[in-house]
Design an enzyme around this catalytic site. Structure first.
Site, PDB file in Angstrom:
ATOM      1  N   TYR A  63      91.893  47.388  11.999  1.00  0.00           N
ATOM      2  CA  TYR A  63      90.574  47.018  12.537  1.00  0.00           C
ATOM      3  C   TYR A  63      89.526  46.963  11.423  1.00  0.00           C
ATOM      4  CZ  TYR A  63      92.850  48.154  16.970  1.00  0.00           C
ATOM      5  OH  TYR A  63      93.713  48.202  18.028  1.00  0.00           O
TER       6      TYR A  63
ATOM      7  N   ILE B 155     102.254  45.759  19.149  1.00  0.00           N
ATOM      8  CA  ILE B 155     103.331  44.940  18.609  1.00  0.00           C
ATOM      9  C   ILE B 155     104.544  45.827  18.382  1.00  0.00           C
ATOM     10  CG2 ILE B 155     103.947  43.579  16.557  1.00  0.00           C
ATOM     11  CD1 ILE B 155     100.814  43.055  16.511  1.00  0.00           C
TER      12      ILE B 155
ATOM     13  N   ILE C 235      96.287  46.271  21.998  1.00  0.00           N
ATOM     14  CA  ILE C 235      96.953  45.286  21.140  1.00  0.00           C
ATOM     15  C   ILE C 235      98.157  46.029  20.576  1.00  0.00           C
ATOM     16  CG2 ILE C 235      95.251  45.717  19.311  1.00  0.00           C
ATOM     17  CD1 ILE C 235      95.788  42.809  18.337  1.00  0.00           C
TER      18      ILE C 235
END
Ligand code: COA
Length: 171
Positions: free
Chosen positions: A142, A98, A96
Protein backbone atom coordinates in the site's frame (compact mmCIF):
# COMPACT_ATOMS: atom_id res chain seq x y z
CA UNK A 1 1.19 -14.27 -18.16
CA UNK A 2 -2.32 -13.20 -19.07
CA UNK A 3 -4.27 -11.90 -16.04
CA UNK A 4 -7.95 -11.18 -16.56
CA UNK A 5 -10.56 -9.74 -14.23
CA UNK A 6 -14.06 -11.06 -13.79
CA UNK A 7 -16.88 -9.55 -11.75
CA UNK A 8 -18.10 -12.05 -9.17
CA UNK A 9 -21.87 -12.60 -9.25
CA UNK A 10 -24.17 -14.30 -6.72
CA UNK A 11 -23.89 -17.59 -8.63
CA UNK A 12 -20.10 -17.48 -8.06
CA UNK A 13 -20.50 -17.70 -4.29
CA UNK A 14 -18.83 -21.11 -3.90
CA UNK A 15 -15.82 -20.06 -5.97
CA UNK A 16 -15.64 -16.89 -3.90
CA UNK A 17 -15.85 -18.82 -0.65
CA UNK A 18 -13.06 -21.14 -1.77
CA UNK A 19 -10.58 -18.41 -2.71
CA UNK A 20 -11.55 -16.28 0.30
CA UNK A 21 -11.02 -19.11 2.80
CA UNK A 22 -7.81 -20.34 1.17
CA UNK A 23 -6.18 -16.91 1.08
CA UNK A 24 -7.37 -15.91 4.55
CA UNK A 25 -5.94 -19.07 6.09
CA UNK A 26 -2.65 -18.70 4.22
CA UNK A 27 -2.31 -15.11 5.36
CA UNK A 28 -3.26 -15.41 9.02
CA UNK A 29 -2.57 -18.97 10.20
CA UNK A 30 1.04 -18.20 11.07
CA UNK A 31 -0.01 -15.64 13.70
CA UNK A 32 -3.45 -16.93 14.76
CA UNK A 33 -5.10 -20.00 16.22
CA UNK A 34 -7.01 -22.48 14.08
CA UNK A 35 -10.08 -21.71 16.24
CA UNK A 36 -9.98 -18.01 15.46
CA UNK A 37 -9.57 -18.72 11.74
CA UNK A 38 -12.55 -21.07 11.82
CA UNK A 39 -14.59 -18.51 13.71
CA UNK A 40 -13.89 -16.03 10.91
CA UNK A 41 -14.87 -18.65 8.31
CA UNK A 42 -18.21 -19.20 10.05
CA UNK A 43 -19.07 -15.57 10.76
CA UNK A 44 -17.59 -13.77 7.74
CA UNK A 45 -17.01 -16.31 5.01
CA UNK A 46 -20.19 -18.40 5.14
CA UNK A 47 -22.22 -18.92 1.95
CA UNK A 48 -25.07 -16.89 3.49
CA UNK A 49 -22.87 -13.93 4.39
CA UNK A 50 -21.01 -13.91 1.08
CA UNK A 51 -24.27 -14.22 -0.88
CA UNK A 52 -25.69 -11.22 0.95
CA UNK A 53 -22.54 -9.26 0.13
CA UNK A 54 -22.66 -10.30 -3.53
CA UNK A 55 -26.25 -9.06 -3.67
CA UNK A 56 -25.42 -5.74 -2.02
CA UNK A 57 -25.34 -2.97 -4.66
CA UNK A 58 -22.87 -1.05 -2.53
CA UNK A 59 -20.23 -3.77 -2.75
CA UNK A 60 -18.40 -5.21 -5.75
CA UNK A 61 -16.19 -8.29 -6.01
CA UNK A 62 -13.68 -9.09 -8.75
CA UNK A 63 -11.71 -12.27 -9.39
CA UNK A 64 -8.20 -12.25 -10.88
CA UNK A 65 -8.05 -15.18 -13.30
CA UNK A 66 -4.99 -16.82 -14.89
CA UNK A 67 -5.39 -19.79 -17.25
CA UNK A 68 -8.97 -20.24 -16.06
CA UNK A 69 -7.94 -20.39 -12.39
CA UNK A 70 -8.96 -17.84 -9.77
CA UNK A 71 -5.73 -16.64 -8.17
CA UNK A 72 -7.02 -13.70 -6.16
CA UNK A 73 -9.94 -11.42 -5.46
CA UNK A 74 -10.91 -7.89 -4.57
CA UNK A 75 -13.83 -6.57 -2.58
CA UNK A 76 -14.67 -2.87 -2.59
CA UNK A 77 -17.42 -1.07 -0.70
CA UNK A 78 -19.28 2.18 -1.39
CA UNK A 79 -21.18 4.44 1.02
CA UNK A 80 -23.12 2.49 3.65
CA UNK A 81 -21.37 -0.84 2.89
CA UNK A 82 -18.02 0.54 4.10
CA UNK A 83 -16.97 -1.06 7.39
CA UNK A 84 -16.08 2.35 8.85
CA UNK A 85 -16.34 6.03 7.90
CA UNK A 86 -19.33 5.34 5.57
CA UNK A 87 -18.44 8.55 3.75
CA UNK A 88 -20.10 8.89 0.34
CA UNK A 89 -16.82 10.34 -1.05
CA UNK A 90 -14.78 7.27 -0.18
CA UNK A 91 -14.29 3.76 -1.53
CA UNK A 92 -13.10 1.05 0.86
CA UNK A 93 -10.84 -1.72 -0.35
CA UNK A 94 -12.11 -4.23 2.18
CA UNK A 95 -10.20 -7.19 0.79
CA UNK A 96 -7.43 -7.72 -1.72
CA UNK A 97 -6.14 -11.26 -1.47
CA UNK A 98 -3.87 -13.22 -3.78
CA UNK A 99 -2.77 -16.83 -3.44
CA UNK A 100 0.80 -17.25 -2.16
CA UNK A 101 1.88 -18.62 -5.53
CA UNK A 102 0.93 -15.41 -7.31
CA UNK A 103 2.09 -12.82 -4.80
CA UNK A 104 4.88 -10.65 -6.22
CA UNK A 105 3.79 -11.58 -9.77
CA UNK A 106 1.89 -8.45 -10.84
CA UNK A 107 -1.57 -9.72 -9.97
CA UNK A 108 -1.93 -7.26 -7.07
CA UNK A 109 -1.47 -4.16 -9.27
CA UNK A 110 -4.21 -5.38 -11.63
CA UNK A 111 -6.73 -5.73 -8.77
CA UNK A 112 -5.51 -2.53 -7.18
CA UNK A 113 -5.88 -0.55 -10.42
CA UNK A 114 -9.39 -1.93 -10.74
CA UNK A 115 -10.27 -0.51 -7.33
CA UNK A 116 -8.90 2.87 -8.38
CA UNK A 117 -10.82 2.84 -11.66
CA UNK A 118 -14.07 1.91 -9.86
CA UNK A 119 -13.49 4.86 -7.51
CA UNK A 120 -12.68 7.25 -10.37
CA UNK A 121 -15.69 6.16 -12.42
CA UNK A 122 -17.88 6.96 -9.42
CA UNK A 123 -16.09 10.34 -9.08
CA UNK A 124 -15.02 9.53 -5.50
CA UNK A 125 -12.36 11.54 -3.71
CA UNK A 126 -10.32 8.86 -1.99
CA UNK A 127 -9.73 5.15 -1.47
CA UNK A 128 -9.07 3.79 2.02
CA UNK A 129 -8.50 0.45 3.75
CA UNK A 130 -7.68 -1.18 7.08
CA UNK A 131 -4.64 -3.44 7.41
CA UNK A 132 -3.35 -5.41 10.39
CA UNK A 133 -0.25 -3.68 11.79
CA UNK A 134 1.73 -6.95 11.57
CA UNK A 135 0.90 -7.51 7.90
CA UNK A 136 4.19 -6.01 6.74
CA UNK A 137 3.96 -7.17 3.15
CA UNK A 138 0.52 -5.64 2.60
CA UNK A 139 1.57 -2.38 4.31
CA UNK A 140 4.61 -2.18 2.02
CA UNK A 141 2.42 -2.78 -1.01
CA UNK A 142 0.00 0.00 0.00
CA UNK A 143 2.80 2.42 0.85
CA UNK A 144 4.50 1.93 -2.48
CA UNK A 145 1.15 2.72 -4.10
CA UNK A 146 0.87 6.02 -2.25
CA UNK A 147 -1.31 5.14 0.77
CA UNK A 148 -0.63 6.89 4.08
CA UNK A 149 -1.75 5.88 7.59
CA UNK A 150 -4.39 8.27 8.95
CA UNK A 151 -5.81 6.37 11.95
CA UNK A 152 -5.93 3.01 13.74
CA UNK A 153 -8.78 0.79 14.84
CA UNK A 154 -9.25 -2.44 16.76
CA UNK A 155 -10.18 -5.54 14.79
CA UNK A 156 -11.49 -8.62 16.58
CA UNK A 157 -10.43 -12.03 15.29
CA UNK A 158 -12.18 -14.68 17.39
CA UNK A 159 -11.11 -13.97 20.97
CA UNK A 160 -8.19 -11.70 20.04
CA UNK A 161 -8.08 -7.96 19.59
CA UNK A 162 -5.66 -6.73 16.95
CA UNK A 163 -4.76 -3.26 15.76
CA UNK A 164 -5.33 -2.22 12.16
CA UNK A 165 -3.84 0.81 10.46
CA UNK A 166 -6.34 2.79 8.43
CA UNK A 167 -4.65 4.01 5.25
CA UNK A 168 -5.88 6.43 2.62
CA UNK A 169 -5.03 7.52 -0.93
CA UNK A 170 -6.51 10.75 -2.30
CA UNK A 171 -7.58 10.58 -5.95
C1 COA B 1 -1.05 -7.68 -0.01
C2 COA B 1 -0.91 -8.26 -1.41
C3 COA B 1 -2.21 -8.06 -2.17
C4 COA B 1 0.20 -7.50 -2.13
O1 COA B 1 0.45 -8.12 -3.35
P1 COA B 1 1.93 -8.63 -3.74
O2 COA B 1 1.89 -9.22 -5.08
O3 COA B 1 2.44 -9.45 -2.62
O4 COA B 1 2.69 -7.20 -3.74
P2 COA B 1 4.15 -6.86 -4.19
O5 COA B 1 5.02 -8.06 -4.22
O6 COA B 1 4.04 -6.02 -5.42
O7 COA B 1 4.59 -5.86 -3.02
C5 COA B 1 4.89 -6.33 -1.74
C6 COA B 1 6.14 -5.64 -1.24
O8 COA B 1 6.42 -6.07 0.10
C7 COA B 1 7.72 -6.60 0.17
N1 COA B 1 7.68 -7.64 1.19
C8 COA B 1 7.51 -8.95 1.04
N2 COA B 1 7.51 -9.56 2.25
C9 COA B 1 7.70 -8.57 3.16
C10 COA B 1 7.80 -8.55 4.59
N3 COA B 1 7.70 -9.66 5.30
N4 COA B 1 7.99 -7.36 5.21
C11 COA B 1 8.09 -6.21 4.50
N5 COA B 1 7.99 -6.17 3.13
C12 COA B 1 7.81 -7.34 2.50
C13 COA B 1 8.03 -7.08 -1.22
O9 COA B 1 9.40 -7.18 -1.45
C14 COA B 1 7.37 -5.99 -2.05
O10 COA B 1 8.15 -4.81 -2.07
P3 COA B 1 9.02 -4.41 -3.37
O11 COA B 1 8.08 -4.28 -4.52
O12 COA B 1 9.65 -3.11 -2.96
O13 COA B 1 10.01 -5.52 -3.53
C15 COA B 1 -0.55 -9.77 -1.36
O14 COA B 1 0.71 -9.95 -0.74
C16 COA B 1 -1.57 -10.63 -0.66
O15 COA B 1 -2.57 -11.03 -1.23
N6 COA B 1 -1.31 -10.96 0.62
C17 COA B 1 -2.16 -11.84 1.37
C18 COA B 1 -3.50 -11.22 1.67
C19 COA B 1 -3.38 -9.91 2.38
O16 COA B 1 -2.61 -9.73 3.30
N7 COA B 1 -4.21 -8.97 1.92
C20 COA B 1 -4.27 -7.65 2.49
C21 COA B 1 -5.16 -7.65 3.67
S1 COA B 1 -5.33 -5.97 4.23
Amino acid sequence: MNISLKSALPEDVLALQLIARQTFRDTFLEHNTEENINDYFITKLSVEKLTAELLDHNSRFFFAVIDGNIVGYLKVNFGPAQTELQDSNGLEIERIYITKEYQGKKVAPVLFEKALSVAREAALKYVWLGVWEENKRAIKFYEKNGFKVFDTHVFTLGNEQQTDYLMKLAL
